[in-house]
Design an enzyme around this catalytic site. Sequence first.
Site, PDB file in Angstrom:
ATOM      1  N   HIS A  50      41.007  52.290  33.852  1.00 27.63           N
ATOM      2  CA  HIS A  50      39.849  51.232  33.307  1.00 27.63           C
ATOM      3  C   HIS A  50      39.292  50.329  34.083  1.00 27.63           C
ATOM      4  O   HIS A  50      38.791  49.575  33.753  1.00 27.63           O
ATOM      5  CB  HIS A  50      39.845  51.584  32.063  1.00 27.63           C
ATOM      6  N   TYR A  63      41.146  46.208  27.710  1.00 26.68           N
ATOM      7  CA  TYR A  63      42.038  46.807  28.688  1.00 26.68           C
ATOM      8  C   TYR A  63      42.228  46.873  30.204  1.00 26.68           C
ATOM      9  O   TYR A  63      42.905  46.402  31.090  1.00 26.68           O
ATOM     10  CB  TYR A  63      42.093  48.283  27.413  1.00 26.68           C
ATOM     11  N   SER A 111      48.144  50.422  26.018  1.00 24.62           N
ATOM     12  CA  SER A 111      48.100  51.414  26.274  1.00 24.62           C
ATOM     13  C   SER A 111      47.099  51.878  26.496  1.00 24.62           C
ATOM     14  O   SER A 111      46.108  52.798  26.512  1.00 24.62           O
ATOM     15  CB  SER A 111      48.811  52.568  26.917  1.00 24.62           C
TER      16      SER A 111
END
Length: 287
Positions: free
Chosen positions: A124, A154, A86
Amino acid sequence: MTGHGDGAGYAAQRILITGAAGGMGRLMRPRLRRDGRVLRLLDVATLAPAEPGERVELVAGSVTDPAAMASACAGVDAIIHLGGHSRETAWADTVEVNISGTHTVLEAARLAGVPRVVLASSNHAVGFREVTEVTAAGPGGLPADSSPRPDTYYGVSKAAIEALGSLYHSRFGMDVIAVRIGSCFETPLPLGPRGLITWLSPDDGARLFEACLAAPAPGYRLIWGVSDNTRRICSLAEAEALGYKSLDNAERYADQLLAGDGAEALKFPYVGGAAFCTAPLGAPNPM
């Protein structure tokens, strides 16, 4: 059975939640309990034992393990896939856990005949979109299907799992909803001023997942996962079309979050925020 507060919809009696020992998994576990529903909880980390009266099945396993996922998907009506890193981390780990792990989950779901998967994507995935683009999008905010502009490895992994979800819907007819989650914490305070924009309250998170579980035949959907925050910059129209109704707003924390130089922090020009858009790639990021 139907989604919480909804009319007739898709019946999900046994739900597999991957990453159930993680931050969001722990927040969702008590909020997704329903009469007649079993939560099958999977994680590599230790899961809290069942509470009295709680209908859960605890599974130790990794989303990267095809055999473990095949077993976990047996007899499941729907999957909420929260498993994975995460935060920003090394490229190889990001690929193995977030991208390949999601492929393993989707393939196991396909082979087991699981008809619906909800994927935890992230803001993101579009972190390098400029806030001016959001303003230009109109009063509703940035559309949920805005093309990817990731801010980190990510973010790249989240864009990739959205694409995998689209593929598994188009190829195999699976209902897949990818949720571009803002930030889900008990309060927005740990997030700093940006929490006024991105916060998804845990209660709203449960309302959103219930809408995803209950919506009849959604096909492939890409939606935002945030509360109806006064300062939000993304559209809730797509989530509301599935039946989501936010009841929370981060603005009640504004006095605390904007103290000192908090207002200056909100002037960063990119959706992803300074901590993600400026830190070295592969280096762990703060919230």
